[in-house]
Design a protein around this motif. Structure first.
Motif, PDB file in Angstrom:
ATOM      1  N   MET A   1       0.827  -1.208   0.000  1.00 55.56           N
ATOM      2  CA  MET A   1       0.000   0.000   0.000  1.00 55.56           C
ATOM      3  C   MET A   1       0.856   1.251   0.000  1.00 55.56           C
ATOM      4  O   MET A   1       0.350   2.349   0.108  1.00 55.56           O
ATOM      5  N   TYR A   4      -0.010   4.277  -2.207  1.00 54.30           N
ATOM      6  CA  TYR A   4      -1.139   5.197  -2.003  1.00 54.30           C
ATOM      7  C   TYR A   4      -0.937   5.998  -0.722  1.00 54.30           C
ATOM      8  O   TYR A   4      -1.574   5.745   0.282  1.00 54.30           O
ATOM      9  N   LEU A   7      -3.956   8.192   0.532  1.00 56.05           N
ATOM     10  CA  LEU A   7      -5.051   7.322   0.960  1.00 56.05           C
ATOM     11  C   LEU A   7      -4.748   6.720   2.327  1.00 56.05           C
ATOM     12  O   LEU A   7      -5.612   6.641   3.193  1.00 56.05           O
ATOM     13  N   THR A   8      -3.481   6.309   2.508  1.00 52.74           N
ATOM     14  CA  THR A   8      -3.091   5.713   3.791  1.00 52.74           C
ATOM     15  C   THR A   8      -3.265   6.720   4.918  1.00 52.74           C
ATOM     16  O   THR A   8      -3.850   6.406   5.957  1.00 52.74           O
ATOM     17  N   PHE A  10      -5.178   9.358   5.032  1.00 54.72           N
ATOM     18  CA  PHE A  10      -6.610   9.609   5.216  1.00 54.72           C
ATOM     19  C   PHE A  10      -7.241   8.495   6.056  1.00 54.72           C
ATOM     20  O   PHE A  10      -7.943   8.751   7.035  1.00 54.72           O
ATOM     21  N   SER A  11      -6.943   7.235   5.679  1.00 54.09           N
ATOM     22  CA  SER A  11      -7.549   6.106   6.389  1.00 54.09           C
ATOM     23  C   SER A  11      -7.079   6.038   7.833  1.00 54.09           C
ATOM     24  O   SER A  11      -7.868   5.734   8.733  1.00 54.09           O
TER      25      SER A  11
ATOM     26  N   PRO B  76     -13.049   6.324   0.764  1.00 58.20           N
ATOM     27  CA  PRO B  76     -11.597   6.100   0.682  1.00 58.20           C
ATOM     28  C   PRO B  76     -11.116   5.059   1.687  1.00 58.20           C
ATOM     29  O   PRO B  76     -10.291   4.195   1.347  1.00 58.20           O
ATOM     30  N   TYR B  79     -11.948   1.623   0.555  1.00 55.56           N
ATOM     31  CA  TYR B  79     -11.084   1.256  -0.564  1.00 55.56           C
ATOM     32  C   TYR B  79      -9.723   0.831  -0.037  1.00 55.56           C
ATOM     33  O   TYR B  79      -9.173  -0.186  -0.454  1.00 55.56           O
ATOM     34  N   PHE B  80      -9.217   1.609   0.914  1.00 54.20           N
ATOM     35  CA  PHE B  80      -7.931   1.286   1.544  1.00 54.20           C
ATOM     36  C   PHE B  80      -7.986  -0.116   2.155  1.00 54.20           C
ATOM     37  O   PHE B  80      -7.105  -0.942   1.922  1.00 54.20           O
ATOM     38  N   MET B 172      -8.053  -1.936 -11.917  1.00 53.29           N
ATOM     39  CA  MET B 172      -7.293  -0.730 -11.595  1.00 53.29           C
ATOM     40  C   MET B 172      -5.982  -0.729 -12.355  1.00 53.29           C
ATOM     41  O   MET B 172      -5.569   0.263 -12.934  1.00 53.29           O
ATOM     42  N   GLU B 176      -4.571   1.931 -14.995  1.00 56.39           N
ATOM     43  CA  GLU B 176      -3.314   2.654 -14.793  1.00 56.39           C
ATOM     44  C   GLU B 176      -2.334   2.396 -15.921  1.00 56.39           C
ATOM     45  O   GLU B 176      -1.646   3.299 -16.381  1.00 56.39           O
ATOM     46  N   LYS B 182      -3.680   7.331 -10.563  1.00 58.98           N
ATOM     47  CA  LYS B 182      -4.353   6.515  -9.542  1.00 58.98           C
ATOM     48  C   LYS B 182      -5.701   7.107  -9.178  1.00 58.98           C
ATOM     49  O   LYS B 182      -6.701   6.413  -9.053  1.00 58.98           O
TER      50      LYS B 182
END
Lengths: 260, 277
Positions: A1, A4, A7-8, A10-11, B76, B79-80, B172, B176, B182
């Motif tokens: 991961m 991202y 995203l990381t 945010f999570s 989000p 998704y993570f 995905m 890409e 992304k």
């Protein structure tokens, strides 16, 4: 991961939002001041002692366990035959029947509580205890029908038919072939129903009487008038129980059994 | 098993539901439209009353904003979670389920500790010298909103993880490798495929927030009432059965409308079928 990054971050923030409040409660339970403080100045276990020693909390806890257990068992007894019939037979108006049995989910809990209180307790002078039990039964029945119904969808009914053709009578086939095959569904529906009954508030708030108040309803009134860490201590104990249940479920059924 | 036996299996549940849900509901709702003769005056009185309208609109606003914020925070995050390696995924799902299983009194109580006059935020700001007086954040619409989002976010996340798990990682990668960034790949590929999940989650959060009792009671109190706390107040504190019945009916109808409308949207967007909420 690692790819991202945004995203990381945010999570992680979302998980902090979900968890920090519970961590704060857990910490305040160990405070040594008469009111809740965070961060705490000194460590004490006194509030746990007070929570466990409190007769009203203990009584409420036992009532909650009792009601949750009885309501869930009643719902299993009533709900499994319904789920079985709905997935096994092509009954007329199946969709309508199903939505009838799932209707307690559409009616807001507070309205269910109010209607039972007004009609059973006030009008018909029903005692509170059976009213409370019935209210909880209504709240948990949809969980049973849904989850048991879900595992019956996975069950290959030709196995049952084989048992019949080999001379097994229908009751025996149901108890020895069908039930064992959907046992994990039954167990997870039991747990879900039990937890949801135990945690229910709207129905319990309406259907409470002298000496008959569930633990969450007791906590609710306590919180409204007190600001000491006793409730934090009870919260920690409840969270520990939740963790224990989750751990056991993860080791046996897999944690996703509780996400239905 | 013969047909009549099948119906026999449905009997106990039918009897219990009829006598202990439908009849009590009818007994509570009937007088609101048929006090002496048929009349909707109780409802017109409700909808013409500014005080009730304020509460109704507050309830709807809280439900709507909660649903939107849960989507924004949940998409989000889910998704993570769905793209994490299996071991991590299990842990994160457990972490999301845990608050769902924790009592809502406990979860609301946490926010009393954070937002209260002697709460974490006020203490922090006072110590830093940012403010001289504690800010009154509790018993406002804001505190109900925070508590409601906190209450329902895990449900949104779990609903979405279920849907996003089905989306193939290759999709995905294909996007890409064809040159999409992304973010663009996420918006063009993942988001459209998650719409059914987003709608299911939104129905759960919106209807849940519309009828939640515990959180608005503890975080809004009598200063910021919503429909659910109003029903309780009318029935238990004021013994005003007729108003309580009207508000109960309004809550049921609103719940049904929200479900129907969002399901229609879902069916429109996703021709394959209806979203089961």
């Amino acid at each position: 991961m690692r790819r991202y990054k945004g995203l990381t971050v945010f999570s992680v923030l979302v998980f902090l939002f979900l968890f920090l409040p519970l961590v704060i409660i857990a910490v305040t339970a160990f405070g040594d001041q008469p009111t809740i403080q965070f961060p705490i100045k000194g460590v004490s276990f006194a509030w746990f002692g007070k929570a466990i020693a409190s007769a009203s909390f203990r009584k409420a806890f036992l009532l909650s366990i009792q009601i949750a257990l009885l309501a869930t068992l009643l719902a299993l007894l009533v709900g499994i035959p319904i789920a079985y019939t709905l997935s096994r037979h092509s009954v007329k108006g199946k969709k309508l029947i199903k939505s009838f049995f799932l209707s307690p989910t559409i009616i807001p809990g507070i309205v269910v509580g109010y209607a039972l209180f007004q009609f059973l307790v006030i009008k018909l002078r029903f005692p509170v205890y059976p009213g409370l039990l019935l209210g909880h039964f209504l709240v948990v029945l949809p969980y049973i029908i849904r989850v048991v119904g879900g595992s019956l969808e996975q069950f290959d009914f030709s196995i049952e038919e084989v048992a019949w053709s080999l001379g097994c009578n229908k009751w025996k086939a149901f108890f020895q072939i069908v039930l064992p095959n959907i046992s994990s569904g039954i167990i997870s529906s039991f747990l879900l129903a039990f937890i949801n009954s135990f945690n229910n508030i709207p129905v319990s708030m309406f259907l409470s009487g002298p000496g008959i108040t569930t633990l969450p309803a007791t906590l609710m009134s306590y919180v409204e008038y007190n600001f000491d860490p006793t409730v934090s201590a009870v919260s920690v104990l409840l969270m520990l129980a939740t963790i224990l249940i989750m751990f056991v479920v993860e080791k046996t059924l897999g944690i996703s059994a509780l996400a239905k | 098993m013969k047909k009549h036996v099948a119906y026999l299996f449905l009997l106990p549940g039918t009897v219990l539901l009829l006598f202990f849900l439908m009849v009590p509901l009818f007994a509570v709702l009937w007088p609101t439209v048929f006090p002496d003769g048929f009349s909707l005056s109780a409802y017109t009185a409700f909808f013409l009353d500014d005080y009730y309208m304020e509460i109704l609109i507050r309830t709807l606003r809280i439900a709507l904003i909660s649903a939107l914020v849960c989507i924004v925070l949940g998409v989000p995050t889910s998704y993570f979670i769905s793209r994490c390696p299996t071991k991590w995924k299990g842990i994160l799902i457990a972490v999301s389920i845990f608050p769902m299983l924790t009592n809502s009194v406990v979860r609301s109580f946490a926010w009393i500790n954070i937002l209260g006059r002697n709460g974490v935020i006020n203490t922090l700001l006072l110590n830093l010298g940012v403010i001289d007086e504690p800010i009154g954040m509790l018993y406002t619409e804001f505190s109900i909103l925070i508590g409601t989002i906190y209450l329902f976010l895990p449900i949104m996340i779990m609903t979405l993880v279920g849907v996003m798990d089905q989306i193939d990682n290759d999709m995905m990668e294909a996007a890409e490798s064809l040159g999409a960034s992304k973010l663009k790949a996420f918006i063009k590929v993942v988001l459209p495929m998650s719409v059914p999940g987003i709608i299911t989650g939104a129905v759960l959060v919106f209807t849940g927030a519309l009828t939640a009792y515990t959180t608005p009671q503890l975080l809004g109190g009598n200063k910021s009432l919503v429909l659910a706390t109003l029903v309780y107040q009318k029935a238990v504190t004021l013994n005003d059965w007729s108003s309580a019945g009207v508000i109960a009916a309004v809550m049921i109808v609103l719940t049904l409308i929200v479900m129907k409308v969002l399901n229609l949207i879902a069916a429109r967007l996703d021709k394959r079928g209806e979203v089961n909420a």
